[in-house]
Design a protein around this motif. Structure first.
Motif, short mmCIF file in Angstrom:
data_model
loop_
_atom_site.label_atom_id
_atom_site.label_comp_id
_atom_site.label_asym_id
_atom_site.label_seq_id
_atom_site.Cartn_x
_atom_site.Cartn_y
_atom_site.Cartn_z
N ARG A 174 0.85 -1.19 0.00
CA ARG A 174 0.00 0.00 0.00
C ARG A 174 0.89 1.23 0.00
O ARG A 174 2.02 1.20 0.48
N SER A 175 0.34 2.33 -0.49
CA SER A 175 1.11 3.58 -0.49
C SER A 175 0.47 4.66 0.36
O SER A 175 1.13 5.65 0.69
N HIS A 176 -0.80 4.51 0.74
CA HIS A 176 -1.47 5.58 1.47
C HIS A 176 -0.92 5.77 2.88
O HIS A 176 -1.08 6.83 3.48
N ASP A 177 -0.26 4.74 3.42
CA ASP A 177 0.25 4.85 4.79
C ASP A 177 1.78 4.94 4.83
O ASP A 177 2.39 4.74 5.88
N GLY A 220 3.14 12.94 -1.80
CA GLY A 220 2.16 13.87 -2.34
C GLY A 220 2.70 14.81 -3.39
O GLY A 220 2.14 15.88 -3.61
N ASN A 261 0.08 12.77 -6.02
CA ASN A 261 0.46 11.88 -4.91
C ASN A 261 1.67 11.01 -5.23
O ASN A 261 1.79 9.89 -4.72
N PRO A 314 2.38 5.98 -7.13
CA PRO A 314 2.05 5.16 -5.95
C PRO A 314 1.30 3.89 -6.32
O PRO A 314 0.53 3.86 -7.28
N ASP A 347 -1.13 2.40 -4.88
CA ASP A 347 -2.59 2.47 -4.78
C ASP A 347 -3.20 2.92 -6.10
O ASP A 347 -4.28 2.45 -6.49
N THR A 348 -2.53 3.83 -6.81
CA THR A 348 -2.99 4.24 -8.14
C THR A 348 -2.89 3.08 -9.12
O THR A 348 -3.81 2.83 -9.91
#
Length: 388
Positions: free
Chosen positions: A167-170, A199, A212, A258, A260-261
């Protein structure tokens, strides 16, 4: 006389005889003397590998089979024989996405350019796996807006090892990351660094921005494009895409899309080739063709129009040519879409990807020396990914 001789003899005995000075050894003599001491050095014993080193080595070995070398292949004509041959036009990196032989890379890796202009995308690629075996592949999905391409590789499925997905959001600034790629053709090169920032927005070649993006100081260079950025557990957290350097080489500022994208877009590209813009019903000349033939550097020259489509019903006019291919009537030139200037077909497709069209869209059209507005009514049109 006898007494003087005795005295000299006594002085010589007491003071010691003065020998003549010896000459220094020659360079050649020194070299020969020291050659006799040639032997292997004693090895200095090292301490055991540290935990961090062991982890890096382990993660590289685990990820290496998932990283591939991508060569874009395009037809070219030999100027002497006029034979059509296939030649490599660019190289980069990719990684195995799933167990069905799909490989993900950057869109710009499979783009053919002349004089800095996009000529076309290639259809065929060659993909070399970590074991050195090369297989044919085809481009089956592209995103202009996000600089992503998906390849179908015709290799034995058991040879295609999917890369672990993270994951990349965290992610956090300061985390350790590793990049694996083929910089300057040096396959499966490992570099290591940290996440420098999150970001970031990075520009593509189609006047869009990837949001991001991950910034890293892990060295990435030409050829790293499309390669994986891994976290310390060996999971994919991004795809290396761009560097910030006027020299075109690493200065410690690289950017990655990222994961997630990727995890959102790649399955859509596998399923549908593109991000399904609605069918508008026209085909445009590629930008390089419009520039070469007509000297047009901006906008889309309408080449073909399907009569039973929004473009046909709106009255868009295509280019007309005679039996010998000479232009009889110039087609409409699409200058703007929804009030925004159209630079080229890639940038136009990117706009459609990022902002799904409304039921009605308006083009600014250059026709017979006049700029007019033409409205296409798209409501009810089925998505057809192979045409505009």
């Amino acid at each position: 006389m006898i007494r003087l001789s005795c005295t000299l003899l006594l002085l010589t005995t007491l003071l010691g005889a003065q020998e003549p000075p010896k000459s220094a050894p020659t360079e050649d003599a020194t070299i020969q003397r020291f050659r006799a001491h040639a032997k292997p050095r004693v090895v200095t014993q090292r301490a055991p590998l540290g935990a961090e080193e062991k982890n890096t080595i382990r993660r590289f070995k685990e990820a290496k089979p998932s990283v591939v070398y991508v060569s874009a292949i395009a037809p070219a004509q030999d100027p002497r024989t006029l034979d059509i041959t296939k030649v490599p036009t660019g190289t980069g990196t990719g990684f195995v996405w799933d167990e069905w032989g799909h490989v993900v890379t950057n869109h710009h890796v499979i783009t053919v350019e002349e004089g800095g202009r996009r000529v076309r995308d290639v259809d065929e690629v060659e993909v070399t796996l970590a074991d050195g075996k090369t297989y044919k592949g085809r481009v089956i999905g592209t995103s202009f807006a996000l600089d992503i391409a998906v390849l179908q590789v015709f290799a034995p499925l058991e040879a295609m090892r999917p890369i672990p997905i993270g994951r990349s959001h965290d992610l956090q600034v300061g985390q350790s990351v590793m990049a694996i790629g083929n910089p300057f053709g040096l396959d499966h090169s490992l570099t290591k660094g940290v996440i420098s920032a999150l970001g970031r927005g990075i520009d593509t070649g189609y006047n869009t921005r990837i949001l991001n993006a991950i910034q890293t100081d892990a060295a990435v260079n030409p050829g790293n494009s499309g390669g994986p950025l891994l976290d310390s557990t060996g999971r994919l957290v991004g795809m290396n895409t761009a560097i910030a350097a006027a020299t075109g080489a690493s200065v410690g500022i690289g950017f990655a899309i990222p994961v997630d994208t990727l995890n959102d877009i790649v399955p859509k590209l596998i399923a549908r080739d593109r991000l399904e813009p609605p069918r508008m019903g026209f085909v445009a000349l590629l930008a390089y063709e419009a520039h070469r033939v007509f000297g047009i550097t901006r906008g889309l020259v309408v080449k073909e129009v399907d009569a039973d489509s929004p473009a046909g019903r709106a009255g868009l006019r295509p280019l007309e040519v005679d039996a010998d291919g000479r232009v009889k009537t110039m087609g409409d030139i699409l200058l703007a879409y929804q009030g925004r200037v159209i630079e080229n077909e890639g940038q136009f497709l990117a706009m459609l990807e990022l902002e799904p069209p409304a039921d009605e869209v308006v083009f600014d059209v250059l026709r017979e020396g006049q700029v007019i507005k033409v409205t296409l009514r798209l409501k009810g049109s089925k998505a057809v990914p192979t045409s505009l």
